[in-house]
Write an enzyme that holds these catalytic residues in place. Sequence first.
Site, short mmCIF file in Angstrom:
data_model
loop_
_atom_site.label_atom_id
_atom_site.label_comp_id
_atom_site.label_asym_id
_atom_site.label_seq_id
_atom_site.Cartn_x
_atom_site.Cartn_y
_atom_site.Cartn_z
CB CYS B 101 -0.73 0.04 1.00
SG CYS B 101 -1.99 1.31 1.76
CB CYS B 105 -5.55 6.14 -2.64
SG CYS B 105 -4.18 5.33 -3.67
CB THR B 192 -3.66 3.42 5.14
OG1 THR B 192 -5.03 3.17 5.78
CG2 THR B 192 -2.85 3.18 4.31
CD GLU B 257 -2.80 0.61 8.16
OE1 GLU B 257 -4.51 1.61 9.28
OE2 GLU B 257 -3.48 0.14 7.18
CG HIS B 292 -10.75 4.83 -0.08
ND1 HIS B 292 -9.22 4.97 -1.08
CD2 HIS B 292 -10.28 3.84 0.44
CE1 HIS B 292 -8.93 4.69 -0.14
NE2 HIS B 292 -8.62 4.17 0.80
CE1 TYR B 296 -9.43 0.27 -0.57
CE2 TYR B 296 -7.98 -1.64 -0.20
CZ TYR B 296 -8.92 -0.33 0.15
OH TYR B 296 -8.47 -0.55 2.10
CB CYS B 298 -4.37 0.20 -5.59
SG CYS B 298 -4.69 -0.70 -4.03
CD GLU B 446 -4.60 -0.83 2.79
OE1 GLU B 446 -3.55 -1.11 2.88
OE2 GLU B 446 -5.00 -0.01 2.36
#
Lengths: 510, 510, 510, 510
Positions: B101, B105, B192, B257, B292, B296, B298, B446
């Site tokens: 991650c 974002c 995050t 986190e 959002h 993901y 990603c 996540e």
Amino acid sequence: MKSMTIRNGQEYIESLRRRKIKVYLFGELVENPVDHPIIRPSVNAVAETYDLASREPDLATAYSPLIGKRVNRFLHITTSADDLVKQNEMQRKLGQLTGTCFQRCVGMDALNALYSVTYEIDEKYGTQYHKRLVDFIKYVQEENYVIGGAMTDPKGDRSKSPSEQDDPDVFVHIVKQNDEGIVIRGAKMHQTGCINSHWIVVMPTMRLKPEEKEYAVSCAIPVDDPGLTFVYGRQSCDTRSMDGNIDVGNAMYAGQEAMIIIDDVFVPWKYVFMCGETEFVPVLVERFTTYHRRSYVCKSGVGDVLIGAAASIADYNGVLDASHVREKLVEMVFLNEIVYGTGIASSYKARATKAGNYINDEILANVCKHHLTKFTFEMARLAQDLTGGIVATLPSEKDLKHPEIGPKLMKYLATKNGVDPEHRVRMARLIENMTMGRNAVGYLSESLHGAGSPQAQRILIARYMNLEEKMKFAKRLAGISDALNGKEEEEEEESATLTSSAPAPSTHSD
Amino acid sequence: MKSMTIRNGQEYIESLRRRKIKVYLFGELVENPVDHPIIRPSVNAVAETYDLASREPDLATAYSPLIGKRVNRFLHITTSADDLVKQNEMQRKLGQLTGTCFQRCVGMDALNALYSVTYEIDEKYGTQYHKRLVDFIKYVQEENYVIGGAMTDPKGDRSKSPSEQDDPDVFVHIVKQNDEGIVIRGAKMHQTGCINSHWIVVMPTMRLKPEEKEYAVSCAIPVDDPGLTFVYGRQSCDTRSMDGNIDVGNAMYAGQEAMIIIDDVFVPWKYVFMCGETEFVPVLVERFTTYHRRSYVCKSGVGDVLIGAAASIADYNGVLDASHVREKLVEMVFLNEIVYGTGIASSYKARATKAGNYINDEILANVCKHHLTKFTFEMARLAQDLTGGIVATLPSEKDLKHPEIGPKLMKYLATKNGVDPEHRVRMARLIENMTMGRNAVGYLSESLHGAGSPQAQRILIARYMNLEEKMKFAKRLAGISDALNGKEEEEEEESATLTSSAPAPSTHSD
Amino acid sequence: MKSMTIRNGQEYIESLRRRKIKVYLFGELVENPVDHPIIRPSVNAVAETYDLASREPDLATAYSPLIGKRVNRFLHITTSADDLVKQNEMQRKLGQLTGTCFQRCVGMDALNALYSVTYEIDEKYGTQYHKRLVDFIKYVQEENYVIGGAMTDPKGDRSKSPSEQDDPDVFVHIVKQNDEGIVIRGAKMHQTGCINSHWIVVMPTMRLKPEEKEYAVSCAIPVDDPGLTFVYGRQSCDTRSMDGNIDVGNAMYAGQEAMIIIDDVFVPWKYVFMCGETEFVPVLVERFTTYHRRSYVCKSGVGDVLIGAAASIADYNGVLDASHVREKLVEMVFLNEIVYGTGIASSYKARATKAGNYINDEILANVCKHHLTKFTFEMARLAQDLTGGIVATLPSEKDLKHPEIGPKLMKYLATKNGVDPEHRVRMARLIENMTMGRNAVGYLSESLHGAGSPQAQRILIARYMNLEEKMKFAKRLAGISDALNGKEEEEEEESATLTSSAPAPSTHSD
Amino acid sequence: MKSMTIRNGQEYIESLRRRKIKVYLFGELVENPVDHPIIRPSVNAVAETYDLASREPDLATAYSPLIGKRVNRFLHITTSADDLVKQNEMQRKLGQLTGTCFQRCVGMDALNALYSVTYEIDEKYGTQYHKRLVDFIKYVQEENYVIGGAMTDPKGDRSKSPSEQDDPDVFVHIVKQNDEGIVIRGAKMHQTGCINSHWIVVMPTMRLKPEEKEYAVSCAIPVDDPGLTFVYGRQSCDTRSMDGNIDVGNAMYAGQEAMIIIDDVFVPWKYVFMCGETEFVPVLVERFTTYHRRSYVCKSGVGDVLIGAAASIADYNGVLDASHVREKLVEMVFLNEIVYGTGIASSYKARATKAGNYINDEILANVCKHHLTKFTFEMARLAQDLTGGIVATLPSEKDLKHPEIGPKLMKYLATKNGVDPEHRVRMARLIENMTMGRNAVGYLSESLHGAGSPQAQRILIARYMNLEEKMKFAKRLAGISDALNGKEEEEEEESATLTSSAPAPSTHSD
């Protein structure tokens, strides 16, 4: 040597201290493995197999006709289907008690597999393997020792057989042999619990060519033989065991994996159970995996812990009765019970070997293990789902106990009245432990690769699936005659009988 | 303040050093978070978002009409569907580059969500939120800052609304308000990358009652505000980053986190973007999650890394062309591309908001994220399957490099000619990293809980699934008249047309 | 011939009557296929493609630069990515309207595939195929004809190539060739909707050896050519269409499959689009399947009907709001939208061919279709689950309408007030129709095998999955240098840049 | 009446002819159900239960202590766990022989459930139900009759209990009662095989309120009681049984479902086994479903046929050894054996009831059945996948046998040498039969809804999943003390023992 039977977990731990075993961990020779904080939880898990035998002798011991008394069930040669079922019940129980791998099944399954295979080798060749093995079994039953089974070779280039490898040592093999015994060399990978054992039993790993006799070797070696070196596997989150009590998730128990390097170890003949009989290698491997794949019923016990943990954290969050939470728990139970059901079904359907001990059903054993390779990650997913984001974001124990920041963290980790936020943290850490941490290795990775990787089970399922019979059923119903007029007259007659009262209805006439 | 635009990863890292942020880790205040070996890999991942912008400006920057120049795409307010698609392409690329991650974002999606929602609040109430937000956006675009988005409250007793809680602080709320600004208190969980940010944007977390105005607050705060305390989450295998280079698996990058404790932080009005407009809270939450959940995509980039790792290790083992290996890789690609396909489909189907920026399709965004909650554990399973047992049993780097034991380990870890055993070890450690270690948190946990837990997506899918229309289709085909003689005349006529050339065939007469 | 453009479904049906097509069904030559009660529902489904064009011209027509006017979208050569997306939107709509296969996509995709391939053959060989094809397209656009695409050969012995077969006719091939044209022979299997077409376009089915030129043939043939014989496939529950209105489930629409026997059909050169260019055969096949696998977005429309039916029957049973019912509907929507999302994503990512028309993304097209091969049976399962046992036990329409027994049946089939029991029966019959009956063929079997069986998509996914790039990502993150010091200098430099701001953190010193 | 034991299938069929049963089908009273071409295959399937008893008495008969001789196993009251296992073995065998539902398990399971429940009612109330039931069982054992079990009521408005319904008849209930017996009215839905029975045993369907005594009724009725009307369910492809021999797929066997309308049927007391004891209704229902859900092991036999059919057609196509084909067959076997494994595990774990007969394990029975609700559609998918497109496009038998067109079809349906194309057709039709046709009803829909729909099993799994114990395991391992200091002293002590040899390792000191 005077017999000094180990009577409980504490004595077992003491017995380990008396060994001069050579173990490497983090690049250092470990002076006292038993008390190393990373290793100790794995010792505790084995110790539990002793304590359970004290607390529940019906479950965890059995009467051994070999020495005429009750022995730990992990050392028992099965005398009935019921013995195999009892193994499964004991395994589930120990999974529930430890939440991890308790490392004593490999030895149990290896001894039982060798029991029948040595018998059959002797029958063919007039050798003495079975008698030697029985003597060895009597000895370890008396002593109540832990036996590690060592099967998986490094294998080198997977496209080559042992004799074709550049380096002959990538499969354990005999390098010398004389009147007194043999000398072996090589290594064994992925050894579960061997460092916590008293003896290891070496077995070959795969089908050999007839001329690859030096690789067809099975024997017993004490773990502190000077030719053995154990290298402790570094696993997820292992160092947390060195670091407080909360973050580790399960402070008491863990599994253990190691590589064993075998540097020219001498084995006297009395401990040699196979030596060159290549055609019995696949028999031994398959028999061992038949027992061992069903031994994975243990994971249904571990699954019980994970389900209980997921339910507990849902309870702490006050959502245990939400319908989607309930459904997820039911799904976990459903998946988990399939392991148990198929495993014990395999045990119930056991049959006697020529040697007289019992072996479970092959296809169901493979189905049991194969199901495990498919669903534990789904269990992990569901457990993490029910845990919520804190499975991945929790502060460390030291932060939680920090005089200034700790109380603030607890304030914000509180959920409903009556729930201690530390309990919520502990339970989330247990779930982390089982799905990403130390015991995820046992629950996820070992469920995949232990007793053979998924494809290994599929090969066995294919071997036992009996497509020909199934095709015959289908052809009969499809009205295809080659199913009926087969080679054997008798079959034809039977088929005729089969259909006698079920004539195909004639075409309907208007 | 003079503009000092950050131009690359190195400058970004320098900029972080200038902050006086208060971070706890393992019970200690971290003096220099940027250089802490556990934290640094997560900083590196954000740095990559700067370097990519330099290397591939088309992909990772965009022309911002607000300040009349190109800005980092993570700070850009979308002006077209294509902008949203480009976000996805950039996200996948960064997933491929970092295998984790990259934490930027949330801010991007928060700014875009607030952009339209503040516009609509102003429209209704004549407030100034939108103008303030635009000013803030211009500022951070000029500076090229990292924005963290802070949404998830601790929530306390899940069965109670914010105003019913015993402790009012379990939801962030306004405790004071005057001409100059507001003072807020509470905490935000599961944050995050906030420690790697320059500013955080606070948003409310869920639907409120009309009277719970003090909880309806959105604003921006610099991360080194003295009222903020960050507590770094302790994650699987995090300490391996302190310990050599091999065992960690991915030495360069990791996620991050933290929990943020907000102790009476004062926020001047110019940074307040919502203050009491409770009815806009669910609008903001849904708009943010719509952006959002599609971000993901990603993880399809991270998935590419995992697939590549699984293929590499199969290659090292010499089994890349085995049919079952091939099938498993194809399955991984198939599952992985569904994320990408549904994600970009959501982006392509974007529409303009009243404020003029673009928002993607809701149902497909939720389908994209929901698929992620289901399949990453399956990806992990397949990757571990292809890795073999060493995923769980490898010796530590220190053992591998030990003068005496190291060469023996390498001898036995060797596979085929031309493969450096260390490469095999490194690749297995990367897979461990992504399936049980540091980046498993980002890839597995996540993917489950980020942007809302699985059930949250199901609720949104239910909201948008339009059962009534679907039921109408079915009723028409089933010949059920209440679908035809609805309330509106027009509909009836259309239905008549619909069936005009498709009369039900009359019963066949013999 | 004077142009007589077909303007709506009714005129389309009339146009079919004018053909002298030779169709066998149940061992008899069908005099009037259009009015045969089994065939008619499949004609109705195609007719709907005409009526939709009238009702929603934006959706179902497009401006064709070839003839300078709007044409039915099924005959349109794509001029943009948007054209491909619109095809998908139209397909979903028609799936919703018919609940079955409307049979016109094969022709659309065949024309578009041939459009670019003929262009490329001509470019290489200076042939005239593209011009001929364009003339043919103009003609059918003017006439608004239905084009069937005929690809799948019988294939005989699957282990042999066409020229090795005992019977050369198991692949369509040229048996004669002269100045005027060619003569072809063979058969085409699994032909969807050909009997409802005006012309069929023949295409080869698989990769050929260079010398197998006579099998590399593509051409157009009017369906009533005397050398063509169509044999109608007998499908599940087809005769129910001859038998009342309720039991059939969907009385209006159905799909259609037939085998075409091609007995020495003469084709003039003007209708020949490929003749011996074997190396273009796999190009044509892949291009066609790229279009066609994404055309399966239609099934998301059929899925909408099934979801609506399942919701309706749950509603009739009074359980629509039960949480497990809701969850099942959400699951169905989730699975269904993946088809749509991946399909339109493939279309959005289209690129221009050399010939100028647009073709969609390959890997996403294959993912879209492959997902369909996996989930429609799950949809069927969920729909039957929500229907309850009556999906399998309902009395016939004749019983329900029997003067004596009918009212009793209705008494016992009643559920809650306000629900007509006949509606419940009709809806259950629609679900039976879609999960076991006539349209299960289209929804389940065609989703499996249409546009290539599951394994065909996996092969394509493997072809496009670009493992090398993915392996490079993984190696970089694992710190494996052969990813960095590749053959090309440039690559090395880029990699250097990549890692510039992300140094691996040094080992932590205590 | 003189005893006339039925000795084989032929005599069974004759015995059915002697009944005066009232059956409706397609709106007509069927004169001779046994010889009706649609009904006959279902009769044949039951006949097979008689013939198997002759051929394999060990498997399909058992010694009944009640009458002192061997009886058909379907009429046997279990006297051991082995009896339950043998039931499963017999069920699998009959599934293999018939490829469908053989309809005799409901009666077997109903008699066994009533055996223990009547005993317990008598024990509580001093009633005579058990004795009456035993007399009835003796009678049907002597006669070797087929017993249908009738449980499922129409249920009307699902949100209302029986006494709240507008129409009281939607649950079977007693309308009159006197010294001689009772009169009942209502209907039973989804009755499997009742038309092929001699007697039906009525049972209530769900939990009742204490005052709903008239609904708590169980009794036996001869199927040709004038008050009974059977309406034959119209199922997928049923009319193909009237139409040749190939297209039907399985010409010999089929299942059967019917609705029974009960119009004021008088039942003498000697046939009444429950009458008003509402608190025993859920006991009876659960006991019946415990037996019956495990009886679904039959479907593993049906699965064997489907696997065999899929393998056969792959063989005809010459691809049986292709790796992906092999993998799919292995997957089918794996899924199929889970049914068998969990089913027999449930039987093996049987325990004696108070009445002395044996009942199997609840949770495993529910897991067995629930697995069936999940995987048969996947089996159908895999089977259709392996069949290829012809599963949906085959010409009819009449076309295949047409003098002119037939030979051409066969030419094109030929695959490799030595395979009769008709065999390929027949096998594809069998697969169609089992996945979309007549026997898909039994294999797919009945697997879903028979013995309770999926949600019914989930409720039972939830009831037996013992979350509290699982939570206790988890709490112990997480170090949460409320698991240890429970209410009971004894528990605390045991826990103390549990951990005695497993102290949490102390923190590691450097």
